[in-house]
Design a protein around this motif. Structure first.
Motif, PDB file in Angstrom:
ATOM      1  N   GLY A   1       0.807  -1.099  -0.063  1.00 38.31           N
ATOM      2  CA  GLY A   1      -0.113   0.070  -0.076  1.00 38.31           C
ATOM      3  C   GLY A   1       0.637   1.214  -0.046  1.00 38.31           C
ATOM      4  N   VAL A   2       0.166   2.493  -0.202  1.00 31.83           N
ATOM      5  CA  VAL A   2       0.900   3.673   0.008  1.00 31.83           C
ATOM      6  C   VAL A   2       0.636   4.205   1.298  1.00 31.83           C
ATOM      7  CG1 VAL A   2       0.782   5.881  -0.790  1.00 31.83           C
ATOM      8  CG2 VAL A   2       0.143   4.134  -2.571  1.00 31.83           C
ATOM      9  N   VAL A   3       1.647   4.730   2.009  1.00 32.96           N
ATOM     10  CA  VAL A   3       1.842   5.269   3.292  1.00 32.96           C
ATOM     11  C   VAL A   3       2.168   6.812   3.158  1.00 32.96           C
ATOM     12  CG1 VAL A   3       3.069   5.561   5.415  1.00 32.96           C
ATOM     13  CG2 VAL A   3       2.655   3.335   4.314  1.00 32.96           C
ATOM     14  N   ARG A   4       1.166   7.832   3.565  1.00 33.57           N
ATOM     15  CA  ARG A   4       1.370   9.123   3.184  1.00 33.57           C
ATOM     16  C   ARG A   4       2.178   9.785   4.412  1.00 33.57           C
ATOM     17  NH1 ARG A   4      -4.753  10.320   2.634  1.00 33.57           N
ATOM     18  NH2 ARG A   4      -4.641   8.983   4.374  1.00 33.57           N
ATOM     19  N   VAL A   5       3.199  10.493   4.188  1.00 38.13           N
ATOM     20  CA  VAL A   5       3.949  10.899   5.388  1.00 38.13           C
ATOM     21  C   VAL A   5       4.170  12.447   5.270  1.00 38.13           C
ATOM     22  CG1 VAL A   5       6.233  10.845   6.437  1.00 38.13           C
ATOM     23  CG2 VAL A   5       5.430   8.598   5.263  1.00 38.13           C
ATOM     24  N   ALA A   6       3.682  13.228   6.345  1.00 40.34           N
ATOM     25  CA  ALA A   6       4.413  14.592   6.350  1.00 40.34           C
ATOM     26  C   ALA A   6       5.288  14.631   7.509  1.00 40.34           C
ATOM     27  CB  ALA A   6       3.127  15.452   6.680  1.00 40.34           C
ATOM     28  N   ALA A   7       6.340  15.291   7.221  1.00 43.11           N
ATOM     29  CA  ALA A   7       7.710  15.440   8.050  1.00 43.11           C
ATOM     30  C   ALA A   7       8.317  16.813   7.750  1.00 43.11           C
ATOM     31  CB  ALA A   7       8.480  14.377   7.841  1.00 43.11           C
ATOM     32  N   PHE A   8       9.087  17.330   8.784  1.00 43.24           N
ATOM     33  CA  PHE A   8       9.723  18.438   8.701  1.00 43.24           C
ATOM     34  C   PHE A   8      11.099  18.185   7.841  1.00 43.24           C
ATOM     35  CE2 PHE A   8      11.027  16.551  12.703  1.00 43.24           C
ATOM     36  CZ  PHE A   8      12.404  16.827  12.890  1.00 43.24           C
ATOM     37  N   ALA A   9      11.654  19.088   7.322  1.00 41.79           N
ATOM     38  CA  ALA A   9      12.872  18.837   6.365  1.00 41.79           C
ATOM     39  C   ALA A   9      13.991  17.995   6.747  1.00 41.79           C
ATOM     40  CB  ALA A   9      13.485  20.220   5.918  1.00 41.79           C
ATOM     41  N   SER A  10      14.493  18.233   7.872  1.00 36.90           N
ATOM     42  CA  SER A  10      15.761  17.454   8.281  1.00 36.90           C
ATOM     43  C   SER A  10      15.378  16.123   8.745  1.00 36.90           C
ATOM     44  CB  SER A  10      16.188  18.130   9.504  1.00 36.90           C
ATOM     45  OG  SER A  10      15.444  18.282  10.744  1.00 36.90           O
TER      46      SER A  10
ATOM     47  N   ARG B   1      15.289  14.075   5.372  1.00 37.67           N
ATOM     48  CA  ARG B   1      16.657  13.693   4.877  1.00 37.67           C
ATOM     49  C   ARG B   1      17.321  12.610   5.858  1.00 37.67           C
ATOM     50  NH1 ARG B   1      17.329  19.572   5.345  1.00 37.67           N
ATOM     51  NH2 ARG B   1      17.113  20.580   3.324  1.00 37.67           N
ATOM     52  N   ARG B   2      17.331  12.841   7.198  1.00 42.93           N
ATOM     53  CA  ARG B   2      17.764  11.950   8.052  1.00 42.93           C
ATOM     54  C   ARG B   2      17.098  10.457   8.112  1.00 42.93           C
ATOM     55  NH1 ARG B   2      19.997  14.533  13.436  1.00 42.93           N
ATOM     56  NH2 ARG B   2      21.267  16.294  12.748  1.00 42.93           N
TER      57      ARG B   2
ATOM     58  N   VAL C   1       5.535  11.393   0.063  1.00 43.90           N
ATOM     59  CA  VAL C   1       6.157  12.467   1.073  1.00 43.90           C
ATOM     60  C   VAL C   1       5.930  13.874   1.036  1.00 43.90           C
ATOM     61  CG1 VAL C   1       8.529  12.965   2.151  1.00 43.90           C
ATOM     62  CG2 VAL C   1       8.446  10.680   1.354  1.00 43.90           C
ATOM     63  N   ARG C   2       5.768  14.461   1.857  1.00 42.99           N
ATOM     64  CA  ARG C   2       5.262  15.982   1.914  1.00 42.99           C
ATOM     65  C   ARG C   2       5.956  16.565   3.090  1.00 42.99           C
ATOM     66  NH1 ARG C   2      -1.035  16.475   1.384  1.00 42.99           N
ATOM     67  NH2 ARG C   2      -0.680  18.475   1.625  1.00 42.99           N
ATOM     68  N   GLU C   3       6.736  17.873   2.653  1.00 47.97           N
ATOM     69  CA  GLU C   3       7.363  18.510   3.527  1.00 47.97           C
ATOM     70  C   GLU C   3       6.632  19.451   4.313  1.00 47.97           C
ATOM     71  OE1 GLU C   3       9.307  21.806   5.416  1.00 47.97           O
ATOM     72  OE2 GLU C   3       8.866  22.170   3.270  1.00 47.97           O
ATOM     73  N   HIS C   4       6.431  19.425   5.583  1.00 43.07           N
ATOM     74  CA  HIS C   4       5.584  20.336   6.502  1.00 43.07           C
ATOM     75  C   HIS C   4       6.245  20.624   7.946  1.00 43.07           C
ATOM     76  CE1 HIS C   4       2.154  20.993   3.720  1.00 43.07           C
ATOM     77  NE2 HIS C   4       2.350  19.727   3.564  1.00 43.07           N
ATOM     78  N   GLU C   5       5.893  21.421   8.471  1.00 40.98           N
ATOM     79  CA  GLU C   5       6.345  21.808   9.845  1.00 40.98           C
ATOM     80  C   GLU C   5       5.096  21.019  10.728  1.00 40.98           C
ATOM     81  OE1 GLU C   5       8.763  23.707  11.788  1.00 40.98           O
ATOM     82  OE2 GLU C   5       9.729  23.106   9.825  1.00 40.98           O
ATOM     83  N   PRO C   6       5.560  20.875  12.136  1.00 42.67           N
ATOM     84  CA  PRO C   6       4.556  20.026  12.768  1.00 42.67           C
ATOM     85  C   PRO C   6       3.350  20.250  12.733  1.00 42.67           C
ATOM     86  CG  PRO C   6       6.638  20.295  13.886  1.00 42.67           C
ATOM     87  CD  PRO C   6       6.635  21.000  12.646  1.00 42.67           C
ATOM     88  N   ASN C   7       2.937  21.709  13.086  1.00 45.06           N
ATOM     89  CA  ASN C   7       1.341  22.192  13.143  1.00 45.06           C
ATOM     90  C   ASN C   7       0.783  22.052  11.837  1.00 45.06           C
ATOM     91  OD1 ASN C   7       3.087  24.190  12.136  1.00 45.06           O
ATOM     92  ND2 ASN C   7       1.802  25.787  12.757  1.00 45.06           N
TER      93      ASN C   7
ATOM     94  N   ARG D   1      22.427   3.995  13.308  1.00 44.78           N
ATOM     95  CA  ARG D   1      23.804   3.969  12.938  1.00 44.78           C
ATOM     96  C   ARG D   1      24.179   4.946  11.722  1.00 44.78           C
ATOM     97  NH1 ARG D   1      23.342  -1.498  14.244  1.00 44.78           N
ATOM     98  NH2 ARG D   1      22.791  -1.948  11.911  1.00 44.78           N
ATOM     99  N   ASP D   2      23.192   5.206  10.976  1.00 45.59           N
ATOM    100  CA  ASP D   2      23.327   5.879   9.788  1.00 45.59           C
ATOM    101  C   ASP D   2      23.313   7.508   9.898  1.00 45.59           C
ATOM    102  OD1 ASP D   2      23.483   3.754   8.117  1.00 45.59           O
ATOM    103  OD2 ASP D   2      21.350   3.985   7.445  1.00 45.59           O
ATOM    104  N   GLN D   3      22.334   7.692  10.873  1.00 45.35           N
ATOM    105  CA  GLN D   3      22.379   9.079  11.435  1.00 45.35           C
ATOM    106  C   GLN D   3      23.966   9.412  12.197  1.00 45.35           C
ATOM    107  OE1 GLN D   3      18.633  10.179  13.734  1.00 45.35           O
ATOM    108  NE2 GLN D   3      19.987  11.499  14.943  1.00 45.35           N
ATOM    109  N   ALA D   4      24.217   8.300  12.955  1.00 46.45           N
ATOM    110  CA  ALA D   4      25.431   8.734  13.687  1.00 46.45           C
ATOM    111  C   ALA D   4      26.374   9.075  12.603  1.00 46.45           C
ATOM    112  CB  ALA D   4      25.895   7.720  14.878  1.00 46.45           C
ATOM    113  N   ARG D   5      26.644   8.125  11.813  1.00 42.58           N
ATOM    114  CA  ARG D   5      27.545   8.495  10.708  1.00 42.58           C
ATOM    115  C   ARG D   5      27.384   9.616  10.040  1.00 42.58           C
ATOM    116  NH1 ARG D   5      27.102   2.917   9.777  1.00 42.58           N
ATOM    117  NH2 ARG D   5      25.794   3.267   7.787  1.00 42.58           N
ATOM    118  N   GLY D   6      26.215  10.240   9.864  1.00 42.63           N
ATOM    119  CA  GLY D   6      25.967  11.314   8.990  1.00 42.63           C
ATOM    120  C   GLY D   6      26.296  12.507   9.845  1.00 42.63           C
TER     121      GLY D   6
END
Length: 304
Positions: free
Chosen positions: A90-99, A102-103, A123-129, A299-304
């Motif tokens: 299925g399709v999962v619709r995600v709204a998240a802040f920019a960083s 990326r992370r 994926v949609r970029e949005h601030e939390p509110n 681990r990926d975030q720690a390396r980033g």
């Protein structure tokens, strides 16, 4: 109540037109009208009212549509329980802040393509509110939002939240002014060194305003919030241009912008997942939540 009729009501709340509901559910407008009439009799209240040549939901209809979200999600979870061997799809619709996109989100997109090709993220970029408003409107399935530990977000009994990660934040100032806070031993002393400065906060969310007021109240003053910007790069550029000071990630030091630690109490941005209560068991969404929190992601975030 017949779940199919609840689904029709929910679709009408989303789409606003009997004709669009009929098209989306591959039936006729008269069938939708007749079934919603039966649902109204089952519920014992009027669910629709005239709106010109169309109809709209009554307050009772809107409340029942809200309940339908939870009811239909619970039925979907029950079906999944009965067939636990079925691969998520299925399709999962995600709204998240920019960083966070990326992370965490983009690595999950890659993993899904490699390991679970039947699950796709939109994926949609949005601030939390903004993102939570989309979740309330059932326009997304998953929100990745944030708050600060010094100004926690209010809880909502209709949603389920989960911790994702935390990053230390500090006060971004021109590098040639960092020395004025060199002797600061706590958060109050750090912000107090810039009490006469103008302050820069997020233009699309109020979390910065809230945490600054808390931090500055520890030093006995109210911040003079003047400038607003969404991009962290732009905030840093505005700091460099001498427009003021603002919150930035602690690991964002540059040649001419310094980020001073805010400690005792420490300042952290806390990323978290938010879903409608009852929907976290939907197999595609459950898979995405697991991947977001997996050790590989850490681990990926720690390396980033």
């Amino acid at each position: 109540m017949d779940p199919r009729r609840l689904e029709m009501l929910l679709e009408l709340s989303r789409l606003g037109s009997m004709r669009e509901v009929a098209a989306s559910m591959h039936t006729t407008t008269s069938t939708i009208s007749q079934q919603l009439g039966v649902l109204a009799r089952e519920a014992g209240v009027e669910l629709l009212e005239p709106d010109g040549r169309r109809v709209r939901l009554t307050p009772a209809g809107r409340r029942l549509a809200e309940h339908a979200v939870t009811v239909l999600a619970a039925l979907e979870a029950a079906r999944a329980d009965l067939d636990p061997r079925a691969a998520p799809a299925g399709v999962v619709r995600v709204a998240a802040f920019a960083s966070a996109i990326r992370r965490r989100v983009l690595p999950v997109v890659t993993r899904l393509a490699d390991e679970h090709p039947d699950v796709r993220l939109v994926v949609r970029e949005h601030e939390p509110n903004e993102a939570v408003a989309l979740l309330d409107a059932d326009e997304v399935d998953l929100v990745i939002g944030y708050d600060y530990n010094l100004a926690p977000a209010a809880s909502d009994p209709t949603t389920s939240t989960g911790s994702l990660y935390a990053t230390p934040w500090g006060l971004g100032v021109p590098a040639d002014r960092a020395g004025v806070a060199a002797q600061a031993t706590d958060a109050a002393a750090t912000v107090s060194a810039f009490r006469d400065s103008e302050w820069i906060v997020n233009s699309r969310n109020t979390a910065d305003d809230e945490v600054l007021r808390v931090a500055c109240s520890l030093a006995g003053f109210a911040p003079r919030i003047t400038h607003r910007a969404d991009s962290l790069d732009l905030v840093a550029d505005m700091v460099l241009a001498g427009l003021g000071v603002g919150l930035l990630p602690l690991d964002r030091d540059g040649d001419r912008v310094a980020v001073l630690p805010v400690r005792e109490p420490d300042l952290e941005l806390r990323a978290r997942t938010v879903v409608r209560r009852g929907r976290e068991q939907w197999p595609p969404l459950a898979l995405v939540l697991d991947l977001l929190r997996s050790p590989d992601q850490e681990r990926d975030q720690a390396r980033g």
